[in-house]
Motif scaffolding. Structure first.
Motif, PDB file in Angstrom:
ATOM      1  N   UNK A  18       0.822  -1.205   0.000  1.00  0.00           N
ATOM      2  CA  UNK A  18       0.000   0.000   0.000  1.00  0.00           C
ATOM      3  C   UNK A  18       0.863   1.264   0.000  1.00  0.00           C
ATOM      4  N   UNK A  19       2.013   1.212   0.629  1.00  0.00           N
ATOM      5  CA  UNK A  19       2.940   2.354   0.616  1.00  0.00           C
ATOM      6  C   UNK A  19       3.271   2.742  -0.829  1.00  0.00           C
ATOM      7  N   UNK A  20       3.576   1.733  -1.649  1.00  0.00           N
ATOM      8  CA  UNK A  20       3.869   1.971  -3.065  1.00  0.00           C
ATOM      9  C   UNK A  20       2.683   2.641  -3.758  1.00  0.00           C
ATOM     10  N   UNK A  21       1.468   2.207  -3.443  1.00  0.00           N
ATOM     11  CA  UNK A  21       0.273   2.793  -4.067  1.00  0.00           C
ATOM     12  C   UNK A  21       0.186   4.282  -3.735  1.00  0.00           C
ATOM     13  N   UNK A  22       0.367   4.635  -2.477  1.00  0.00           N
ATOM     14  CA  UNK A  22       0.341   6.062  -2.108  1.00  0.00           C
ATOM     15  C   UNK A  22       1.405   6.842  -2.868  1.00  0.00           C
ATOM     16  N   UNK A  23       2.621   6.320  -2.898  1.00  0.00           N
ATOM     17  CA  UNK A  23       3.697   7.027  -3.600  1.00  0.00           C
ATOM     18  C   UNK A  23       3.407   7.134  -5.095  1.00  0.00           C
ATOM     19  N   UNK A  24       2.892   6.049  -5.670  1.00  0.00           N
ATOM     20  CA  UNK A  24       2.549   6.083  -7.092  1.00  0.00           C
ATOM     21  C   UNK A  24       1.444   7.098  -7.370  1.00  0.00           C
ATOM     22  N   UNK A  25       0.443   7.144  -6.524  1.00  0.00           N
ATOM     23  CA  UNK A  25      -0.662   8.085  -6.741  1.00  0.00           C
ATOM     24  C   UNK A  25      -0.194   9.534  -6.610  1.00  0.00           C
ATOM     25  N   UNK A  44       2.800  10.557  -7.328  1.00  0.00           N
ATOM     26  CA  UNK A  44       3.542  10.756  -8.576  1.00  0.00           C
ATOM     27  C   UNK A  44       2.598  10.941  -9.756  1.00  0.00           C
ATOM     28  N   UNK A  45       1.552  10.138  -9.814  1.00  0.00           N
ATOM     29  CA  UNK A  45       0.591  10.221 -10.928  1.00  0.00           C
ATOM     30  C   UNK A  45      -0.081  11.592 -10.966  1.00  0.00           C
ATOM     31  N   UNK A  46      -0.541  12.059  -9.826  1.00  0.00           N
ATOM     32  CA  UNK A  46      -1.151  13.397  -9.775  1.00  0.00           C
ATOM     33  C   UNK A  46      -0.130  14.480 -10.094  1.00  0.00           C
ATOM     34  N   UNK A  47       1.056  14.385  -9.504  1.00  0.00           N
ATOM     35  CA  UNK A  47       2.071  15.424  -9.723  1.00  0.00           C
ATOM     36  C   UNK A  47       2.426  15.515 -11.201  1.00  0.00           C
ATOM     37  N   UNK A  48       2.544  14.382 -11.858  1.00  0.00           N
ATOM     38  CA  UNK A  48       2.852  14.368 -13.297  1.00  0.00           C
ATOM     39  C   UNK A  48       1.719  14.995 -14.091  1.00  0.00           C
ATOM     40  N   UNK A  49       0.502  14.582 -13.786  1.00  0.00           N
ATOM     41  CA  UNK A  49      -0.646  15.102 -14.543  1.00  0.00           C
ATOM     42  C   UNK A  49      -0.983  16.544 -14.187  1.00  0.00           C
ATOM     43  N   UNK A  50      -0.675  16.984 -12.985  1.00  0.00           N
ATOM     44  CA  UNK A  50      -1.055  18.347 -12.592  1.00  0.00           C
ATOM     45  C   UNK A  50      -0.281  19.429 -13.331  1.00  0.00           C
ATOM     46  N   UNK A  51       0.750  19.091 -14.042  1.00  0.00           N
ATOM     47  CA  UNK A  51       1.407  20.070 -14.909  1.00  0.00           C
ATOM     48  C   UNK A  51       0.613  20.326 -16.177  1.00  0.00           C
ATOM     49  N   UNK A  52      -0.128  19.333 -16.642  1.00  0.00           N
ATOM     50  CA  UNK A  52      -0.906  19.481 -17.869  1.00  0.00           C
ATOM     51  C   UNK A  52      -1.993  20.551 -17.756  1.00  0.00           C
ATOM     52  N   UNK A  53      -2.744  20.597 -16.658  1.00  0.00           N
ATOM     53  CA  UNK A  53      -3.808  21.605 -16.570  1.00  0.00           C
ATOM     54  C   UNK A  53      -3.310  23.051 -16.667  1.00  0.00           C
ATOM     55  N   UNK A  54      -2.100  23.312 -16.238  1.00  0.00           N
ATOM     56  CA  UNK A  54      -1.573  24.679 -16.381  1.00  0.00           C
ATOM     57  C   UNK A  54      -1.567  25.099 -17.844  1.00  0.00           C
ATOM     58  N   UNK A  55      -1.095  24.211 -18.709  1.00  0.00           N
ATOM     59  CA  UNK A  55      -1.033  24.530 -20.133  1.00  0.00           C
ATOM     60  C   UNK A  55      -2.425  24.641 -20.748  1.00  0.00           C
ATOM     61  N   UNK A  56      -3.305  23.713 -20.365  1.00  0.00           N
ATOM     62  CA  UNK A  56      -4.665  23.743 -20.911  1.00  0.00           C
ATOM     63  C   UNK A  56      -5.394  24.985 -20.426  1.00  0.00           C
ATOM     64  N   UNK A  57      -5.290  25.272 -19.153  1.00  0.00           N
ATOM     65  CA  UNK A  57      -5.983  26.434 -18.571  1.00  0.00           C
ATOM     66  C   UNK A  57      -5.468  27.727 -19.186  1.00  0.00           C
ATOM     67  N   UNK A  58      -4.178  27.816 -19.399  1.00  0.00           N
ATOM     68  CA  UNK A  58      -3.617  29.022 -20.010  1.00  0.00           C
ATOM     69  C   UNK A  58      -4.180  29.202 -21.418  1.00  0.00           C
TER      70      UNK A  58
END
Length: 170
Positions: free
Chosen positions: A139-146, A148-162
Motif C-alpha cells: 500500500x505504501x507503493x500505491x500512495x507514492x505512485x498516486x 507521482x501520478x497526480x504530480x505528473x498530470x497536474x502540470x498538464x492543466x496549467x497549459x490547458x488552462x492558459x
C-alpha cells in the motif's frame, strides 16, 4: 444557469506527522490541485483540448484520475471486484476519449472515488501487500505512485488552462 466546475479550497500539505499522515496529506494536496485548476470553467471549456493533435482535456484528466483512484485503492489494494468507470475493452482510454457525458457527473464520480478509496484502505497498514500480475506490491507503493501520478498530470492543466483563459496555476 450554466454549470461550472466548483471552487476548491486547497489544504496545505502537512509539514509534520508520521508516514501515513504525510502520504495521505500530500495525496490530498495533489487531488485538490487538479480540481483547483478546473475551478470556474464551463463544460465546454473543460472539454477544450490542450493543443492539436493532442486530445488531452481537463475533463479527461478528472475522469482518468477517478479511474486510477478506483483501480489502485479499491480494486488492487483492497481487492474489491469492480468494473472500470469509463474504459472498455473497445476503448481502454475512454476516460480521456469519450467526453460526451455530463461534466458535473464526472466531478461527482471523482469525489466519490476519492471518498471510497480512502474508506477502502482506511484500516490497512502501509505494509499491506497484494499481487498485480507477477509483482507483489504494498500500500505504501500505491500512495507514492498516486502522488507521482497526480504530480505528473497536474502540470498538464496549467497549459490547458492558459490556453482557455490565460490563467496560470500555482
Amino acid at each position: 444557469m450554466t454549470w461550472t466546475a466548483p471552487e476548491i479550497t486547497r489544504t496545505d500539505e502537512p509539514y509534520l506527522g508520521d508516514e501515513l499522515t504525510m502520504l495521505r496529506g500530500w495525496l490530498d494536496y495533489h487531488r485538490q490541485t487538479l480540481l483547483m485548476k478546473c475551478a470556474g470553467l464551463t463544460a465546454g471549456q473543460l472539454r477544450t483540448a490542450s493543443v492539436e493533435p493532442s486530445g488531452l482535456t481537463l475533463l479527461g484528466l478528472v475522469r482518468h484520475m477517478a479511474e486510477v483512484e478506483r483501480w489502485w485503492f479499491r480494486r488492487c489494494a483492497a481487492g474489491i471486484d469492480l468494473t472500470d468507470l469509463y474504459s472498455t475493452p473497445e476503448d481502454p482510454d475512454a476516460d480521456f476519449n469519450d467526453l460526451s457525458g455530463d461534466p458535473a457527473a464526472a466531478f461527482a464520480a471523482f469525489d466519490q472515488e476519492v471518498r471510497l478509496a480512502r474508506e477502502a484502505v482506511a484500516d490497512l497498514p502501509l505494509d499491506h501487500t497484494f499481487r498485480r500480475r507477477d509483482d507483489e506490491i504494498n500500500l505504501r507503493w500505491v500512495y507514492l505512485h498516486m502522488i507521482e501520478e497526480y504530480a505528473r498530470h497536474n502540470g498538464h492543466p496549467d497549459l490547458i488552462r492558459e490556453r482557455i483563459d490565460g490563467a496560470t496555476g500555482d
